[in-house]
Design a protein around this motif. Structure first.
Motif, PDB file in Angstrom:
ATOM      1  N   LEU A 167       6.749  -4.114 -14.745  1.00  0.00           N
ATOM      2  CA  LEU A 167       6.401  -3.826 -12.959  1.00  0.00           C
ATOM      3  C   LEU A 167       6.518  -5.282 -12.522  1.00  0.00           C
ATOM      4  O   LEU A 167       6.198  -6.508 -12.950  1.00  0.00           O
ATOM      5  N   ALA A 168       7.421  -5.162 -11.203  1.00  0.00           N
ATOM      6  CA  ALA A 168       7.402  -6.495 -10.365  1.00  0.00           C
ATOM      7  C   ALA A 168       6.518  -6.240  -8.968  1.00  0.00           C
ATOM      8  O   ALA A 168       6.829  -5.386  -8.432  1.00  0.00           O
ATOM      9  N   LEU A 169       5.743  -7.172  -8.774  1.00  0.00           N
ATOM     10  CA  LEU A 169       5.029  -7.107  -7.566  1.00  0.00           C
ATOM     11  C   LEU A 169       5.618  -8.069  -6.568  1.00  0.00           C
ATOM     12  O   LEU A 169       5.547  -9.374  -6.819  1.00  0.00           O
ATOM     13  N   LEU A 170       6.298  -7.503  -5.320  1.00  0.00           N
ATOM     14  CA  LEU A 170       7.164  -8.371  -4.607  1.00  0.00           C
ATOM     15  C   LEU A 170       6.749  -8.540  -3.125  1.00  0.00           C
ATOM     16  O   LEU A 170       6.578  -7.205  -2.743  1.00  0.00           O
ATOM     17  N   LYS A 199      11.064  -2.614 -14.552  1.00  0.00           N
ATOM     18  CA  LYS A 199      11.199  -0.903 -14.698  1.00  0.00           C
ATOM     19  C   LYS A 199      10.592  -0.230 -13.455  1.00  0.00           C
ATOM     20  O   LYS A 199      10.895   0.470 -12.970  1.00  0.00           O
ATOM     21  N   ARG A 200       9.436  -1.124 -12.966  1.00  0.00           N
ATOM     22  CA  ARG A 200       8.860  -0.675 -11.586  1.00  0.00           C
ATOM     23  C   ARG A 200       8.676  -1.442 -10.580  1.00  0.00           C
ATOM     24  O   ARG A 200       8.397  -2.911 -11.082  1.00  0.00           O
ATOM     25  N   VAL A 201       8.620  -1.404  -9.326  1.00  0.00           N
ATOM     26  CA  VAL A 201       8.359  -2.221  -8.395  1.00  0.00           C
ATOM     27  C   VAL A 201       7.164  -1.755  -7.305  1.00  0.00           C
ATOM     28  O   VAL A 201       7.162  -0.359  -7.110  1.00  0.00           O
ATOM     29  N   VAL A 202       6.377  -2.807  -7.070  1.00  0.00           N
ATOM     30  CA  VAL A 202       5.301  -2.338  -5.976  1.00  0.00           C
ATOM     31  C   VAL A 202       5.241  -3.433  -4.736  1.00  0.00           C
ATOM     32  O   VAL A 202       5.425  -4.580  -5.093  1.00  0.00           O
ATOM     33  N   PRO A 203       5.677  -2.995  -3.735  1.00  0.00           N
ATOM     34  CA  PRO A 203       5.750  -4.065  -2.551  1.00  0.00           C
ATOM     35  C   PRO A 203       4.438  -4.540  -2.159  1.00  0.00           C
ATOM     36  O   PRO A 203       3.526  -3.515  -2.085  1.00  0.00           O
ATOM     37  N   MET A 204       4.586  -5.812  -1.611  1.00  0.00           N
ATOM     38  CA  MET A 204       3.206  -6.477  -1.065  1.00  0.00           C
ATOM     39  C   MET A 204       3.524  -7.257   0.044  1.00  0.00           C
ATOM     40  O   MET A 204       4.596  -7.491   0.335  1.00  0.00           O
ATOM     41  N   HIS A 205       2.373  -7.806   0.755  1.00  0.00           N
ATOM     42  CA  HIS A 205       2.526  -8.789   1.644  1.00  0.00           C
ATOM     43  C   HIS A 205       3.154  -8.495   2.719  1.00  0.00           C
ATOM     44  O   HIS A 205       4.024  -9.033   3.410  1.00  0.00           O
ATOM     45  N   TYR A 206       2.764  -7.104   3.238  1.00  0.00           N
ATOM     46  CA  TYR A 206       3.387  -6.675   4.425  1.00  0.00           C
ATOM     47  C   TYR A 206       2.307  -5.685   5.097  1.00  0.00           C
ATOM     48  O   TYR A 206       1.270  -5.336   4.483  1.00  0.00           O
ATOM     49  N   ASP A 207       2.515  -5.281   6.550  1.00  0.00           N
ATOM     50  CA  ASP A 207       1.684  -4.500   7.343  1.00  0.00           C
ATOM     51  C   ASP A 207       0.153  -5.031   7.248  1.00  0.00           C
ATOM     52  O   ASP A 207      -0.456  -4.419   8.164  1.00  0.00           O
ATOM     53  N   THR A 208      -0.308  -6.248   6.690  1.00  0.00           N
ATOM     54  CA  THR A 208      -1.666  -6.505   6.811  1.00  0.00           C
ATOM     55  C   THR A 208      -1.791  -7.320   8.336  1.00  0.00           C
ATOM     56  O   THR A 208      -2.861  -7.003   8.943  1.00  0.00           O
ATOM     57  N   LEU A 267       2.905  -9.163  12.419  1.00  0.00           N
ATOM     58  CA  LEU A 267       3.963  -9.915  12.287  1.00  0.00           C
ATOM     59  C   LEU A 267       4.579  -9.641  11.044  1.00  0.00           C
ATOM     60  O   LEU A 267       5.959  -9.918  10.804  1.00  0.00           O
ATOM     61  N   LEU A 268       3.728  -8.781  10.197  1.00  0.00           N
ATOM     62  CA  LEU A 268       4.426  -8.475   8.786  1.00  0.00           C
ATOM     63  C   LEU A 268       4.649  -6.980   8.646  1.00  0.00           C
ATOM     64  O   LEU A 268       4.748  -6.524   7.470  1.00  0.00           O
ATOM     65  N   SER A 269       4.869  -6.453   9.955  1.00  0.00           N
ATOM     66  CA  SER A 269       4.991  -4.946   9.918  1.00  0.00           C
ATOM     67  C   SER A 269       6.541  -4.494   9.345  1.00  0.00           C
ATOM     68  O   SER A 269       7.393  -5.394   9.602  1.00  0.00           O
ATOM     69  N   GLN A 270       6.283  -3.528   8.132  1.00  0.00           N
ATOM     70  CA  GLN A 270       7.870  -3.322   7.473  1.00  0.00           C
ATOM     71  C   GLN A 270       7.488  -1.886   7.339  1.00  0.00           C
ATOM     72  O   GLN A 270       6.564  -1.325   7.028  1.00  0.00           O
ATOM     73  N   ASP A 271       8.817  -1.285   6.821  1.00  0.00           N
ATOM     74  CA  ASP A 271       9.000   0.173   6.641  1.00  0.00           C
ATOM     75  C   ASP A 271       8.918   0.120   4.986  1.00  0.00           C
ATOM     76  O   ASP A 271      10.062  -0.142   4.486  1.00  0.00           O
ATOM     77  N   ALA A 272       7.830   0.211   4.186  1.00  0.00           N
ATOM     78  CA  ALA A 272       8.009  -0.073   2.956  1.00  0.00           C
ATOM     79  C   ALA A 272       8.502   1.290   2.083  1.00  0.00           C
ATOM     80  O   ALA A 272       9.147   1.152   1.189  1.00  0.00           O
ATOM     81  N   VAL A 273       8.228   2.679   2.834  1.00  0.00           N
ATOM     82  CA  VAL A 273       8.955   3.606   2.295  1.00  0.00           C
ATOM     83  C   VAL A 273      10.373   3.531   2.216  1.00  0.00           C
ATOM     84  O   VAL A 273      11.185   4.053   1.416  1.00  0.00           O
ATOM     85  N   ALA A 274      10.890   3.020   3.341  1.00  0.00           N
ATOM     86  CA  ALA A 274      12.365   2.994   3.417  1.00  0.00           C
ATOM     87  C   ALA A 274      12.791   1.831   2.321  1.00  0.00           C
ATOM     88  O   ALA A 274      13.979   1.894   1.564  1.00  0.00           O
ATOM     89  N   GLU A 287       6.953   2.151  -6.092  1.00  0.00           N
ATOM     90  CA  GLU A 287       5.826   2.941  -5.585  1.00  0.00           C
ATOM     91  C   GLU A 287       5.152   2.214  -4.500  1.00  0.00           C
ATOM     92  O   GLU A 287       4.836   0.702  -4.528  1.00  0.00           O
ATOM     93  N   VAL A 288       5.027   2.717  -3.367  1.00  0.00           N
ATOM     94  CA  VAL A 288       4.283   2.313  -2.363  1.00  0.00           C
ATOM     95  C   VAL A 288       2.961   2.677  -2.262  1.00  0.00           C
ATOM     96  O   VAL A 288       2.425   3.877  -2.425  1.00  0.00           O
ATOM     97  N   LEU A 289       1.993   1.467  -2.027  1.00  0.00           N
ATOM     98  CA  LEU A 289       0.488   1.833  -2.433  1.00  0.00           C
ATOM     99  C   LEU A 289      -0.273   1.383  -1.138  1.00  0.00           C
ATOM    100  O   LEU A 289      -0.146   0.304  -0.637  1.00  0.00           O
TER     101      LEU A 289
END
Ligand code: NI
Ligand code: MN
Length: 224
Positions: A155-158, A181-190, A193-200, A214-216
């Motif tokens: 897993l990579a948390l990016l 093997k897997r990625v989970v995005p982080m540090h966005y939408d908080t 200024l950090l607003s992102q489309d994590a699903v895209a 996976e978007v959590l």
């Protein structure tokens, strides 16, 4: 292993009777449902000293008696506040019970909210219960991520929030270098200024790399 996304870059890993918390930013977070009394870690791993990563370390480690594992500067800051701590630095690994911790470079900065020097910012590779997990901390894209992926990552948390760290495009390039093997995005939408489309971002990862993504939402868990 169960991974719970605490919000922002905060993660809780529970496996083999061991609980590890990384970068717990809970009480300052605008919308995480997680509360501090749900966390009783053995280790609190901190990537750098910024307030959105040091976060609630003092309260959490103070309550559970956890060891704060970080750079020499952050471990010293923790010790000055009466917390148990273990000082490490970039490139070094150490095993704490069932969990091996190895710090990696990160391109960023690191100072505490009170202005104290936090040493060099870092990412971290955790090995626990047969899983190898990379938490990138706050960082720019850098080509040596190839070395971090060597040996395989489950897993990579990016970070994908842009402005202070990689945005989605550079995070996608990071996935190509790391080959997890897997990625989970982080540090966005908080914050706005950090607003992102994590699903895209997740669909780009799936279509352009062999990784699952996976978007959590804050408070959600995945099993590894
Ligand atoms: Ni930061
Ligand atoms: Mn940050």
């Amino acid at each position: 292993m169960r991974l719970r996304f605490l919000g922002h870059s905060g993660m809780q890993l529970v496996a083999a009777g061991t609980e590890v918390v990384i970068d717990p930013y809970i009480s300052g977070h605008p919308n995480t449902p997680v509360t501090l009394d749900e966390l009783a870690p053995d280790l609190v791993v901190i990537t750098h000293a910024h307030g959105d990563h040091w976060g609630d370390t003092e309260a959490i480690a103070g309550a559970s008696g956890a060891t704060v594992v970080s750079s020499a500067e952050i471990a010293g800051y923790a010790a000055d506040r009466g917390l148990k701590s273990h000082a490490m630095n970039i490139g070094g690994a150490h095993t704490f019970g069932a969990c091996r911790v190895k710090f990696t470079p990160a391109w960023h900065s690191s100072s505490f909210p009170d202005g104290s020097y936090g040493g060099m910012p870092m990412g971290v590779i955790l090995e626990l219960a047969g899983q190898r997990i990379y938490h990138a901390g706050d960082t720019a894209l850098f080509e040596d991520m190839k070395l971090i992926g060597r040996g395989g990552l489950d897993l990579a948390l990016l970070p994908i929030g842009d402005n202070y760290t990689m945005g989605p495009e550079d995070a996608l390039a990071a996935v190509e270098l790391l080959q997890p093997k897997r990625v989970v995005p982080m540090h966005y939408d908080t914050f706005d200024l950090l607003s992102q489309d994590a699903v895209a971002f997740a669909s780009a990862v799936r279509s352009r790399t062999s990784a699952e993504c996976e978007v959590l939402r804050p408070g959600e868990t995945i099993d590894l």
